[in-house]
Design an enzyme around this catalytic site. Structure first.
Site, PDB file in Angstrom:
ATOM      1  N   LYS A  32       0.831  -1.210   0.000  1.00  0.00           N
ATOM      2  CA  LYS A  32       0.000   0.000   0.000  1.00  0.00           C
ATOM      3  C   LYS A  32       0.864   1.258   0.000  1.00  0.00           C
ATOM      4  O   LYS A  32       0.635   2.181  -0.796  1.00  0.00           O
ATOM      5  CB  LYS A  32      -0.905  -0.002   1.229  1.00  0.00           C
ATOM      6  CG  LYS A  32      -1.547   1.336   1.512  1.00  0.00           C
ATOM      7  CD  LYS A  32      -2.103   1.377   2.916  1.00  0.00           C
ATOM      8  CE  LYS A  32      -2.469   2.777   3.337  1.00  0.00           C
ATOM      9  NZ  LYS A  32      -1.329   3.590   3.766  1.00  0.00           N
ATOM     10  N   CYS A 127      -4.914  13.961  11.552  1.00  0.00           N
ATOM     11  CA  CYS A 127      -5.593  12.739  11.141  1.00  0.00           C
ATOM     12  C   CYS A 127      -5.638  11.819  12.337  1.00  0.00           C
ATOM     13  O   CYS A 127      -5.301  12.218  13.437  1.00  0.00           O
ATOM     14  CB  CYS A 127      -4.867  12.078   9.973  1.00  0.00           C
ATOM     15  SG  CYS A 127      -3.365  11.285  10.501  1.00  0.00           S
ATOM     16  N   ARG A 132      -0.077  15.870  11.158  1.00  0.00           N
ATOM     17  CA  ARG A 132       0.869  15.409  10.131  1.00  0.00           C
ATOM     18  C   ARG A 132       1.567  16.648   9.568  1.00  0.00           C
ATOM     19  O   ARG A 132       1.138  17.211   8.560  1.00  0.00           O
ATOM     20  CB  ARG A 132       0.145  14.662   9.004  1.00  0.00           C
ATOM     21  CG  ARG A 132      -0.614  13.404   9.426  1.00  0.00           C
ATOM     22  CD  ARG A 132       0.232  12.274   9.955  1.00  0.00           C
ATOM     23  NE  ARG A 132       0.806  11.389   8.971  1.00  0.00           N
ATOM     24  CZ  ARG A 132       0.292  10.215   8.605  1.00  0.00           C
ATOM     25  NH1 ARG A 132      -0.832   9.795   9.105  1.00  0.00           N
ATOM     26  NH2 ARG A 132       0.915   9.454   7.722  1.00  0.00           N
ATOM     27  N   ARG A 414      -9.024   0.215   3.883  1.00  0.00           N
ATOM     28  CA  ARG A 414      -8.140   1.179   3.217  1.00  0.00           C
ATOM     29  C   ARG A 414      -6.817   0.523   2.843  1.00  0.00           C
ATOM     30  O   ARG A 414      -6.172   0.940   1.872  1.00  0.00           O
ATOM     31  CB  ARG A 414      -7.820   2.355   4.154  1.00  0.00           C
ATOM     32  CG  ARG A 414      -8.911   3.376   4.338  1.00  0.00           C
ATOM     33  CD  ARG A 414      -8.401   4.559   5.158  1.00  0.00           C
ATOM     34  NE  ARG A 414      -7.021   4.838   4.816  1.00  0.00           N
ATOM     35  CZ  ARG A 414      -6.030   4.989   5.691  1.00  0.00           C
ATOM     36  NH1 ARG A 414      -6.247   4.937   6.976  1.00  0.00           N
ATOM     37  NH2 ARG A 414      -4.802   5.226   5.275  1.00  0.00           N
TER      38      ARG A 414
HETATM   39  C1  UD1 Z   1       4.671   7.085   6.122  1.00  0.00           C
HETATM   40  C2  UD1 Z   1       3.716   5.950   5.917  1.00  0.00           C
HETATM   41  C3  UD1 Z   1       3.105   5.570   7.238  1.00  0.00           C
HETATM   42  C4  UD1 Z   1       4.194   5.247   8.239  1.00  0.00           C
HETATM   43  C5  UD1 Z   1       5.188   6.404   8.324  1.00  0.00           C
HETATM   44  C6  UD1 Z   1       6.382   6.142   9.224  1.00  0.00           C
HETATM   45  C7  UD1 Z   1       2.883   6.225   3.694  1.00  0.00           C
HETATM   46  C8  UD1 Z   1       1.720   6.605   2.843  1.00  0.00           C
HETATM   47  N1  UD1 Z   1       2.693   6.352   5.019  1.00  0.00           N
HETATM   48  O1  UD1 Z   1       3.921   8.199   6.608  1.00  0.00           O
HETATM   49  O2  UD1 Z   1       2.288   4.427   7.031  1.00  0.00           O
HETATM   50  O3  UD1 Z   1       3.592   5.065   9.499  1.00  0.00           O
HETATM   51  O4  UD1 Z   1       5.681   6.714   7.033  1.00  0.00           O
HETATM   52  O5  UD1 Z   1       7.095   5.044   8.770  1.00  0.00           O
HETATM   53  O6  UD1 Z   1       3.925   5.799   3.232  1.00  0.00           O
HETATM   54  N2  UD1 Z   1       7.374  14.816  10.244  1.00  0.00           N
HETATM   55  C9  UD1 Z   1       7.623  16.153  10.536  1.00  0.00           C
HETATM   56  N3  UD1 Z   1       7.614  17.049   9.498  1.00  0.00           N
HETATM   57  C10 UD1 Z   1       7.356  16.672   8.210  1.00  0.00           C
HETATM   58  C11 UD1 Z   1       7.092  15.317   7.925  1.00  0.00           C
HETATM   59  C12 UD1 Z   1       7.101  14.402   8.976  1.00  0.00           C
HETATM   60  O7  UD1 Z   1       7.850  16.508  11.677  1.00  0.00           O
HETATM   61  O8  UD1 Z   1       7.378  17.546   7.321  1.00  0.00           O
HETATM   62  C13 UD1 Z   1       7.353  13.827  11.354  1.00  0.00           C
HETATM   63  C14 UD1 Z   1       5.992  13.161  11.541  1.00  0.00           C
HETATM   64  O9  UD1 Z   1       5.130  13.917  12.357  1.00  0.00           O
HETATM   65  C15 UD1 Z   1       6.374  11.853  12.179  1.00  0.00           C
HETATM   66  C16 UD1 Z   1       7.732  11.528  11.527  1.00  0.00           C
HETATM   67  O10 UD1 Z   1       8.221  12.748  10.987  1.00  0.00           O
HETATM   68  O11 UD1 Z   1       6.574  12.027  13.567  1.00  0.00           O
HETATM   69  C17 UD1 Z   1       7.680  10.495  10.437  1.00  0.00           C
HETATM   70  O12 UD1 Z   1       6.700  10.884   9.490  1.00  0.00           O
HETATM   71  P1  UD1 Z   1       6.792  10.434   7.969  1.00  0.00           P
HETATM   72  O13 UD1 Z   1       7.888   9.447   7.805  1.00  0.00           O
HETATM   73  O14 UD1 Z   1       6.796  11.653   7.144  1.00  0.00           O
HETATM   74  O15 UD1 Z   1       5.432   9.662   7.801  1.00  0.00           O
HETATM   75  P2  UD1 Z   1       4.517   9.651   6.528  1.00  0.00           P
HETATM   76  O16 UD1 Z   1       5.330   9.781   5.292  1.00  0.00           O
HETATM   77  O17 UD1 Z   1       3.390  10.597   6.748  1.00  0.00           O
END
Ligand code: UD1
Length: 445
Positions: A32, A127, A132, A414
């Protein structure tokens, strides 16, 4: 029947009569988290793409509908293969409604910016997993030469031209790494982008491999330093998405939680190492000597407690935390599970407590007092509060003797293709109850 049609039938609950060991073979679907990135990355392609091993789940159907609404032409080849031609997309704006329906809408930022040098994408709100943030995404686009602003709840990105840049993320982010790769790979001949402290998740590598299969020049995906030479044109490709690490891990845990024995096929065994290691620590037997399947044997073994800290890959994945924590309620003794990645990842605990679990949560850690196999009791009112929390409730219900009713299963659908049929094939007694069915008033036995 398509996932969309099934959704239209409003599946609202799963009823699970648990306590039966899972036995047999299950085939894992495409990942996914890769697919949601790759499908939007087809926006960068100047020709037609063929994608194989696409999971038939509602998140993917939603993405495809949104792309079609924007002008893409999508043709289904078979259950898991699609032709996608996005050359008809003429607008760099994503509607509020489209973004609202889609969790991975942030990937529109990098893909539309790469294609049009401009993007308007509704900002993601909070969410089920908590806030996020997108600061790292915006920082990377700015370093590539884009101007960024948030007006009226939408992110505006515009680059007159891209410049070479060195991006260093101060926190590992899957989404920001994928977005930066997507924008940078189409930044034009001569534009070089380096990403430091990049995410190394299997799906980051999969998106990079997909982009490279169209002629992108991305090196180092899977390490913490990714180097990208921009190109002007991306050609057609025929690409297969990797197997889903988290779906495989969920079935591994479900086998262990029911004292079952399951062969989990169509996996990349290497991606399951951390989960395998933790299962072994709890005393479960795992044969991972083959590249494309694992066998989990939880029969005749009592579970030992263990401690878990979720970390970016190759650490223990946060997406497996709820399911594994559920397994640890069946161990004999106390385990501590720490999840620093998302603020809201222990919401399932309240649901598990309804089944008799003894768990104390303090900010980012949970102390789980496991009371052995059979200690979870069936319940008629548990809910899937998010995708992986929902998977955890399925694991709990499979292990608990008697009938458990799980509500809000749209969260589970989902991300898990055909989970009910896959579990039935393993001997589980599970059925779907639709909103308007008389069965829906069923009580826990
Ligand atoms: C992706 C996955 C999700 C998984 C996560 C962590 C997808 C669609 N989703 O989510 O299933 O749980 O990786 O492995 O692939 N952060 C910031 N600033 C940013 C971006 C992220 O502070 O601009 C923080 C987030 O709040 C979180 C951490 O970084 O604490 C990791 O987030 P991230 O790896 O970006 O997760 P997603 O890509 O949203």
């Amino acid at each position: 029947m398509s996932v969309k049609k099934q959704m239209a039938m409003n599946a609202s609950k799963f009823i699970v009569n648990g306590g039966t060991p899972l036995k047999g073979e299950v085939v894992i679907s495409g990942a996914k988290n890769s697919a949601v990135g790759i499908i939007l990355a087809t926006i960068l392609c100047d020709e037609e793409c063929v994608l194989n091993n696409v999971p038939n789940i509602s998140d993917i159907q939603d993405e495809m509908e949104i792309l079609e609404g924007m002008g893409a032409k999508i043709t289904k080849i078979d259950d898991s293969s699609y032709k996608i031609n996005t050359t008809g997309i003429k607008s760099f704006e994503v509607s509020d409604e489209a973004a609202h329906n889609m969790r991975a809408s942030t990937y529109f930022m990098g893909t539309l910016l790469g294609r049009f040098k401009e993007a308007v994408v509704p900002a993601p709100g909070g969410c089920n997993l908590g806030d996020r943030p997108i600061d790292l995404h915006l920082k990377s686009f700015e370093q590539m030469g884009a101007k960024t602003s948030i007006d009226n709840g939408s992110v505006h990105l515009k680059a007159d031209y891209f410049i070479s840049s060195s991006i260093r993320f101060d926190q590992v982010s899957v989404g920001a790494t994928i977005n930066a790769m997507c924008a940078a790979c189409k930044a034009g001949e001569g534009v070089k982008t380096e990403i430091d402290n990049a995410a190394k998740e299997p799906h980051v590598v999969d998106v990079a491999n997909f982009l490279n299969s169209m002629g992108a020049k991305i090196r180092g995906a899977g390490t913490d330093k990714i180097k990208i030479m921009g190109v002007d044109y991306l050609h057609s490709t025929n690409y297969s998405i990797i197997p889903d690490q988290i779906e495989a891990g969920t079935f591994m845990v479900a086998a262990a939680a029911t004292k079952g024995k399951v062969k989990i096929c169509n996996v990349t065994t290497k991606h399951l190492e951390t989960i395998t290691e933790k299962l072994r620590q709890t005393g479960v037997f795992v044969d991972d000597s083959h590249d494309d399947y694992v066998i989990v044997d939880g029969s005749n073994r009592e579970l030992k407690p263990c401690n878990i800290i979720t970390l970016p890959h190759p650490g223990f994945p946060t997406d497996m935390q709820p399911q594994f924590s559920t397994l640890l309620t069946l161990a004999n003794g106390a385990s501590v599970v720490t999840d620093n990645i998302f603020s809201n990842r222990f919401k399932y605990v309240e649901q598990l407590r309804k089944m008799g679990a003894e768990i104390t949560v303090t900010s980012s850690a949970a102390v789980i007092n496991g009371h052995g196999f059979g200690s979870l009791k069936c319940a008629n009112n548990v809910r899937a509060v998010d995708l992986r929390a929902g998977a955890a409730m399925v694991v709990a219900a499979l292990s608990a003797k008697g009938e458990t009713t799980i509500g809000d299963v749209f969260h589970i659908q989902r991300g898990y293709e055909n989970i009910v049929d896959k579990l039935k094939n393993l001997g589980a007694d599970i059925r779907v109850v639709y909103n308007d069915s008389p069965d829906n008033k069923q009580n826990c036995g």
